[in-house]
Design a protein around this motif. Sequence first.
Motif, PDB file in Angstrom:
ATOM      1  N   HIS A  51       0.840  -1.194   0.000  1.00  0.00           N
ATOM      2  CA  HIS A  51       0.000   0.000   0.000  1.00  0.00           C
ATOM      3  C   HIS A  51       0.881   1.253   0.000  1.00  0.00           C
ATOM      4  O   HIS A  51       2.116   1.179   0.127  1.00  0.00           O
ATOM      5  N   LEU A  52       0.268   2.410  -0.121  1.00  0.00           N
ATOM      6  CA  LEU A  52       1.023   3.649  -0.306  1.00  0.00           C
ATOM      7  C   LEU A  52       1.979   3.941   0.837  1.00  0.00           C
ATOM      8  O   LEU A  52       3.118   4.372   0.611  1.00  0.00           O
ATOM      9  N   VAL A 127      -2.424   6.059 -10.033  1.00  0.00           N
ATOM     10  CA  VAL A 127      -3.875   5.920 -10.135  1.00  0.00           C
ATOM     11  C   VAL A 127      -4.519   6.119  -8.766  1.00  0.00           C
ATOM     12  O   VAL A 127      -5.513   6.845  -8.621  1.00  0.00           O
ATOM     13  N   ILE A 128      -3.950   5.487  -7.747  1.00  0.00           N
ATOM     14  CA  ILE A 128      -4.480   5.619  -6.383  1.00  0.00           C
ATOM     15  C   ILE A 128      -4.358   7.061  -5.909  1.00  0.00           C
ATOM     16  O   ILE A 128      -5.287   7.616  -5.290  1.00  0.00           O
ATOM     17  N   GLN A 129      -3.225   7.693  -6.189  1.00  0.00           N
ATOM     18  CA  GLN A 129      -3.019   9.069  -5.742  1.00  0.00           C
ATOM     19  C   GLN A 129      -4.027  10.019  -6.378  1.00  0.00           C
ATOM     20  O   GLN A 129      -4.586  10.905  -5.702  1.00  0.00           O
ATOM     21  N   VAL A 130      -4.275   9.866  -7.671  1.00  0.00           N
ATOM     22  CA  VAL A 130      -5.267  10.716  -8.343  1.00  0.00           C
ATOM     23  C   VAL A 130      -6.661  10.437  -7.790  1.00  0.00           C
ATOM     24  O   VAL A 130      -7.446  11.369  -7.547  1.00  0.00           O
ATOM     25  N   ALA A 131      -6.980   9.152  -7.578  1.00  0.00           N
ATOM     26  CA  ALA A 131      -8.300   8.802  -7.058  1.00  0.00           C
ATOM     27  C   ALA A 131      -8.507   9.351  -5.650  1.00  0.00           C
ATOM     28  O   ALA A 131      -9.599   9.816  -5.311  1.00  0.00           O
ATOM     29  N   LEU A 132      -7.462   9.315  -4.820  1.00  0.00           N
ATOM     30  CA  LEU A 132      -7.568   9.877  -3.473  1.00  0.00           C
ATOM     31  C   LEU A 132      -7.754  11.392  -3.532  1.00  0.00           C
ATOM     32  O   LEU A 132      -8.542  11.971  -2.766  1.00  0.00           O
ATOM     33  N   ALA A 133      -7.023  12.049  -4.424  1.00  0.00           N
ATOM     34  CA  ALA A 133      -7.115  13.501  -4.531  1.00  0.00           C
ATOM     35  C   ALA A 133      -8.513  13.950  -4.953  1.00  0.00           C
ATOM     36  O   ALA A 133      -8.961  15.037  -4.570  1.00  0.00           O
ATOM     37  N   SER A 140      -8.661   5.278   3.544  1.00  0.00           N
ATOM     38  CA  SER A 140      -8.147   4.036   4.124  1.00  0.00           C
ATOM     39  C   SER A 140      -7.339   3.213   3.124  1.00  0.00           C
ATOM     40  O   SER A 140      -6.576   2.316   3.520  1.00  0.00           O
ATOM     41  N   VAL A 141      -7.479   3.500   1.832  1.00  0.00           N
ATOM     42  CA  VAL A 141      -6.707   2.782   0.809  1.00  0.00           C
ATOM     43  C   VAL A 141      -5.206   2.972   1.015  1.00  0.00           C
ATOM     44  O   VAL A 141      -4.403   2.118   0.636  1.00  0.00           O
ATOM     45  N   VAL A 188     -16.469   5.463  -9.469  1.00  0.00           N
ATOM     46  CA  VAL A 188     -16.011   6.165 -10.672  1.00  0.00           C
ATOM     47  C   VAL A 188     -14.918   5.366 -11.365  1.00  0.00           C
ATOM     48  O   VAL A 188     -14.882   5.254 -12.591  1.00  0.00           O
ATOM     49  N   LEU A 189     -14.028   4.815 -10.565  1.00  0.00           N
ATOM     50  CA  LEU A 189     -12.993   3.916 -11.053  1.00  0.00           C
ATOM     51  C   LEU A 189     -13.202   2.531 -10.444  1.00  0.00           C
ATOM     52  O   LEU A 189     -13.721   2.415  -9.336  1.00  0.00           O
ATOM     53  N   PRO A 190     -12.791   1.471 -11.139  1.00  0.00           N
ATOM     54  CA  PRO A 190     -12.776   0.166 -10.466  1.00  0.00           C
ATOM     55  C   PRO A 190     -11.756   0.187  -9.336  1.00  0.00           C
ATOM     56  O   PRO A 190     -10.898   1.069  -9.272  1.00  0.00           O
TER      57      PRO A 190
END
Length: 232
Positions: A51-52, A127-133, A140-141, A188-190
């Motif tokens: 994870h991040l 991808v995760i960073q953009v989705a979190l932003a 929690s991801v 919005v995203l899988p």
Amino acid sequence: MRRAARALGTYLSRSPVTAGYVVLLLSTHLWCTAVLSTAEAQRVLLGVSTHLDNLHDRPLRALAGSLLFFDGTLTEVTSEAFAGTLITLGLGVAGCLAWLERRYGRGRAYGLFLLGHLAATLLTVPVIQVALAHGWYPDSVRHAPDFGISYGAETVLAAAALLLPRARRLAAAGVVAWPVLGGDWSGVLPDFTTIGHLLAAAIGFVCGALLLRTARPAATAPLPPADPALVE
């Protein structure tokens, strides 16, 4: 029993690295499920999750340690987790990775497996960073459990699907169908693991096509003669 013993002996002699890796994965799984307490096992698996937070603080431990475990079950045979075990550990590692080791050599086989694991993991980070932003993923991801061999397994599955002499299209469709049907597409995203598996499949297809065009099958030593006592 004799035929099964001979088949196992052939598997061990022709794919020794993969056989050892399967034993290692089964051993770490048994250690977490039968030896450690639930809290201790969770602590170990969180320590090797990609994870991040872990990728930022201790990337080498997370990327390498994640390869020592598979995320699944061997006992709950009616569960989706068991189906995942059959696909990743069974078909992916024990099947396709062993076949690639025999046909193209352990260097190419494990180079492909590691490439899929590392590249798919790291490509999901932005991808995760953009989705979190944008609020598409919950915060929690950042520290959610995410470990195991599935990205590498997906990569060798995709490569093997292109290298199989028959039914390539059907096999390739099955490789893509697994993450598509098993992923969460409600937002919005899988979910990021679905994206990671699709990236791993794309890497495997590209590498499989390159192997198909450029690489010759590795020469293998002849098998030892059969023991007359085992021949019926």
